[in-house]
Design a protein around this motif. Structure first.
Motif, short mmCIF file in Angstrom:
data_model
loop_
_atom_site.label_atom_id
_atom_site.label_comp_id
_atom_site.label_asym_id
_atom_site.label_seq_id
_atom_site.Cartn_x
_atom_site.Cartn_y
_atom_site.Cartn_z
N ASP A 170 11.36 21.37 -148.15
CA ASP A 170 10.30 21.01 -148.66
C ASP A 170 9.66 21.70 -149.34
O ASP A 170 9.44 22.05 -150.03
CB ASP A 170 9.98 21.24 -146.79
CG ASP A 170 8.37 20.37 -147.14
OD1 ASP A 170 8.47 19.54 -146.40
OD2 ASP A 170 7.26 20.52 -147.45
N THR A 171 9.32 19.81 -150.04
CA THR A 171 7.87 20.19 -151.61
C THR A 171 6.80 21.03 -151.62
O THR A 171 6.17 20.82 -152.18
CB THR A 171 8.56 18.70 -151.95
OG1 THR A 171 7.32 17.87 -150.81
CG2 THR A 171 9.46 17.90 -152.17
N ASN A 179 16.27 15.89 -149.82
CA ASN A 179 16.14 16.32 -151.64
C ASN A 179 15.42 14.57 -151.57
O ASN A 179 15.80 13.15 -151.52
CB ASN A 179 16.89 15.71 -152.88
CG ASN A 179 16.60 15.44 -154.14
OD1 ASN A 179 15.34 16.25 -154.21
ND2 ASN A 179 17.01 15.05 -155.20
N PRO A 180 13.49 14.52 -152.23
CA PRO A 180 13.42 13.22 -152.44
C PRO A 180 14.10 11.76 -152.58
O PRO A 180 13.52 10.79 -151.66
CB PRO A 180 12.04 13.43 -152.31
CG PRO A 180 11.57 15.25 -152.71
CD PRO A 180 13.05 15.49 -152.52
N TRP A 181 14.46 12.28 -153.88
CA TRP A 181 15.39 11.15 -154.70
C TRP A 181 16.03 10.65 -153.84
O TRP A 181 17.58 9.35 -153.86
CB TRP A 181 15.36 11.24 -155.82
CG TRP A 181 13.95 11.51 -157.07
CD1 TRP A 181 13.61 10.72 -157.47
CD2 TRP A 181 13.69 12.67 -157.24
NE1 TRP A 181 12.81 11.48 -158.24
CE2 TRP A 181 12.79 13.28 -158.04
CE3 TRP A 181 13.60 14.26 -156.16
CZ2 TRP A 181 11.52 14.23 -158.00
CZ3 TRP A 181 12.92 15.18 -156.89
CH2 TRP A 181 12.45 15.23 -157.69
N GLU A 195 16.55 10.76 -150.57
CA GLU A 195 16.03 9.59 -149.92
C GLU A 195 15.81 8.46 -149.32
O GLU A 195 16.06 7.74 -148.69
CB GLU A 195 15.17 10.71 -148.98
CG GLU A 195 14.48 10.25 -147.68
CD GLU A 195 13.01 11.55 -147.20
OE1 GLU A 195 12.83 11.28 -148.03
OE2 GLU A 195 13.13 11.09 -145.49
N SER A 208 14.58 18.73 -155.64
CA SER A 208 14.00 19.08 -156.54
C SER A 208 14.29 20.68 -155.88
O SER A 208 13.11 21.74 -156.03
CB SER A 208 12.76 19.17 -155.35
OG SER A 208 13.50 18.83 -153.85
N LYS A 250 12.06 6.64 -158.60
CA LYS A 250 11.12 6.45 -158.10
C LYS A 250 11.63 5.12 -158.30
O LYS A 250 11.07 4.44 -159.22
CB LYS A 250 9.72 7.46 -158.39
CG LYS A 250 8.79 6.53 -158.50
CD LYS A 250 7.54 7.15 -158.00
CE LYS A 250 6.94 6.64 -157.19
NZ LYS A 250 5.62 7.40 -156.87
N GLU A 262 9.52 3.32 -150.07
CA GLU A 262 8.75 4.22 -148.71
C GLU A 262 10.15 4.83 -148.34
O GLU A 262 11.11 4.02 -148.74
CB GLU A 262 7.97 4.09 -147.87
CG GLU A 262 6.63 4.01 -148.38
CD GLU A 262 6.05 5.14 -148.28
OE1 GLU A 262 5.86 5.73 -147.97
OE2 GLU A 262 4.86 4.84 -149.09
N PRO A 263 10.33 6.24 -148.69
CA PRO A 263 11.60 6.60 -147.39
C PRO A 263 11.39 6.11 -145.99
O PRO A 263 10.18 6.34 -145.39
CB PRO A 263 11.51 8.19 -147.95
CG PRO A 263 9.63 8.71 -148.50
CD PRO A 263 9.09 7.30 -148.91
N THR A 312 7.71 14.04 -157.59
CA THR A 312 8.62 12.36 -157.80
C THR A 312 8.27 11.56 -159.16
O THR A 312 9.62 10.60 -158.98
CB THR A 312 8.86 11.56 -156.18
OG1 THR A 312 7.58 11.51 -155.69
CG2 THR A 312 9.14 12.93 -154.93
N GLN A 363 2.52 18.42 -155.01
CA GLN A 363 3.35 18.02 -155.43
C GLN A 363 2.66 17.06 -156.67
O GLN A 363 3.29 16.86 -157.68
CB GLN A 363 3.99 16.63 -154.38
CG GLN A 363 4.91 17.10 -153.44
CD GLN A 363 3.81 16.80 -151.95
OE1 GLN A 363 2.42 17.28 -152.67
NE2 GLN A 363 4.24 17.36 -150.77
#
Lengths: 249, 323
Positions: A12-13, A36-38, A40, A121, A179, A184-185, B253, B272
């Motif tokens: 988690d970030t 990983n956020p990207w 997602e 991340s 991005k 939004e994911p 991000t 972040q």
């Protein structure tokens, strides 16, 4: 058309990072793992594309390279809406090892569009997508901030250093997304979570590949000096500090 | 043997980033006891190419046959790897910008050369090849060992100084065997960002967060940025709300930046966000909340409302500049 979304299982970030074994390994104790956020965002965009019947997408597969502990993150990908999942049962070495394992899967079972997040991340390598494309000898487009399928034609917006471009490439290709690719994911709904348990998750043995690089050890940055506070009614002092002490204006 | 550096151009011109790369490559070359060759793709005048010599390049290969238009990752990879083979490159160095991130991984596979992406300092040793990079979005550093004979490095932007070596470079045309490579990327439209300072290049960045209260309140930030020759940035909530474009989002991000000066107005400093700006040399924070985490990352802070502090700051900087 078949889509493959490469997923990295990352802490988690908000995780406070610590290291063990003489600072040679990341301390996984108490860590929450996420997609990983990207990656997602890439999966979210894949779902949006598939919902449009004219896009011609039959299947969305998520893949990760890693031990069984990575499976809950893959299941989350299924809960978001992927049709099936593949885990390559390999220890994560470097980006080259990960890309090589995924390339082996794609060589056996072709995928038309492969999506990768622009970086992970944890180790911030930004390398798996490009390496995968080269291993497969396919075009790659990087820093992709939008991807549309217009009657079979691919329309991509990418960021270049100093602007944006609209480009197209022939299928099959690899898109390395950032991005903007989705707003939004998606958050898995209860129904998605229930269905995810029944969706196929295939475990594939690792191919024999040696990493090209290794992380020897880790260090935490040295703590900063405390912040110098300036009174809000004395902005002149801040300007003097920036001019004479920091010498940045 | 050589060190090969890929120097991208912008409408036929190099910029500070290109010279930083050549300066870095020159130091790596002295560690490896060899010289630097630069590879340039597309139309660049000879006088511009020769500038790379000032920073230590001894040879510049200019691949300009009209075929290489915009960035096609396969074509550019072919040209750079042909140059690497021609010069017997032991190390290949690119920027860790959009094009470097697109090309370096492909080159790594094509040349069987281990990649250390986003390095911020010189290698600590050449044999074994060990270099340091940031991991966990700046929360830690790691020493990376590359196990292959050839190595590829991408250099994080604004992380190395310019060093004038004072030499001259010989410029040679380079073919690169392009005839066999099909260009797959067709570019339909280009929107250049020409008028403003590029966020990732900027030495000073003025940034606003939720504490600015509305996208309508950006005028003083714009004015301050103009005054300082700075680029504008914002925190994630600001771009999510649509107050500012996603291009300006700085953070984990969004964009990762390393300016000399980062001025944060109304930004609380979530972990972040800090991941994207913690490499800034100096951080100034203005926030109403004295407990905001941004003050732990900042060098200078003011507890106060950005809307009230900004006009004073603009006035004082104008006065200081006039002196």
């Amino acid at each position: 058309m078949k889509l493959l979304i490469c997923i990295s299982n990352v802490p988690d970030t908000t995780t406070k990072v610590r290291f063990v074994n003489d600072n040679t390994a990341f301390d996984t104790n108490g860590v929450q793992w996420i997609i990983n956020p990207w990656d997602e965002l890439a999966l979210t965009r894949a779902m949006e594309l598939r919902e449009d019947a004219s896009s011609g997408i039959e299947k969305v597969t998520v893949i990760t390279v890693g031990p069984a502990a990575a499976e809950p993150t893959l299941r989350k990908g299924l809960a978001i809406g992927a049709d099936d999942a593949i885990r390559v049962d390999a220890e994560v070495g470097d980006a080259y090892l990960v890309a090589s394992q995924i390339a082996e899967v794609v060589k056996k079972d072709n995928y038309d569009i492969i999506l990768n997040g622009i970086e992970s991340s944890d180790y911030n390598s930004s390398a798996v997508g490009g390496m995968l494309a080269e291993l497969l000898d396919r075009p790659s487009v990087s820093a992709v901030s939008s991807l549309r399928l217009d009657k079979g034609a691919v329309v991509i917006n990418r960021e270049i250093d100093g602007g944006k471009e609209e480009v197209s490439v022939p299928v099959p290709f690899v898109a390395i997304v950032q991005k903007g690719i989705a707003k939004e994911p998606r958050i898995p709904a209860m129904r998605g979570i229930m269905m995810a348990r029944k969706k196929p998750l295939q475990v594939v043995p690792a191919a024999a590949v040696e990493p090209l690089t290794e992380f020897l050890d880790f260090t935490l940055p040295t703590p900063k000096e405390p912040c110098k506070m300036v009174d809000a009614d004395n902005v002149k002092e801040l300007v003097q500090l920036l001019q004479n002490e920091a010498k940045v204006i | 043997m050589s060190v090969l550096v890929y120097t991208e151009n912008w409408d036929g011109k190099f910029k500070k980033l290109s010279f930083e790369l050549v300066s870095y490559a020159t130091k790596v070359a002295s560690l490896l006891d060899t010289s630097v060759t630069a590879i340039s793709i597309g139309k660049v005048e000879e006088a511009e190419l020769a500038k790379l010599g000032i920073y230590g390049a001894s040879t510049v290969l200019s691949a300009d046959d009209g075929k290489a238009g915009g960035l096609d990752n396969q074509l550019y990879t072919s040209i750079i790897s042909a140059a690497a083979e021609k010069t017997g490159a032991r190390a290949i160095i690119l920027s860790h910008n959009n094009s470097g991130k697109a090309l370096a991984p492909r080159l790594s596979v094509k040349l069987a050369a281990g990649l250390a992406p986003g390095v911020t300092a010189l290698p600590e040793s050449a044999d074994p090849f060990i270099v340091s990079k940031k991991v966990f979005s700046g929360k830690a550093f790691s020493r990376v060992k590359i196990n292959t004979e050839k190595v590829i490095l991408t250099l994080a932007q604004n992380s190395f100084e310019l060093i004038e070596a004072g030499g001259t470079a010989s410029v040679e045309p380079f073919d690169g065997g392009l005839a066999d490579v099909a260009v797959q990327t067709s570019i339909k439209d280009i929107q250049k960002q020409s008028s403003k300072v590029l966020l990732t290049d900027a030495e000073t960045v003025v940034s606003g967060g939720r504490g600015m209260k509305s996208g309508d309140n950006w005028q003083p930030l714009e004015q301050l940025a103009d005054l300082l020759g700075a680029a504008l940035a914002c925190s994630r909530p600001v771009s999510d709300e649509g107050w500012r474009s996603h291009d300006e989002h700085t953070g984990q991000t969004g964009k990762i930046i390393a300016p000399n000066l980062y001025l944060a107005f109304g930004i609380s400093g979530a972990i972040q966000h800090l991941a994207g700006v913690s490499s800034s040399k100096f951080i100034v924070a203005v926030n109403t909340d004295k407990d905001a985490p941004i003050f732990e990352a900042a060098d200078y802070g003011i507890i106060g409302d950005a809307a009230r502090v900004l006009p004073d700051l603009i006035k004082e900087i104008k006065t200081a500049k006039a002196q």
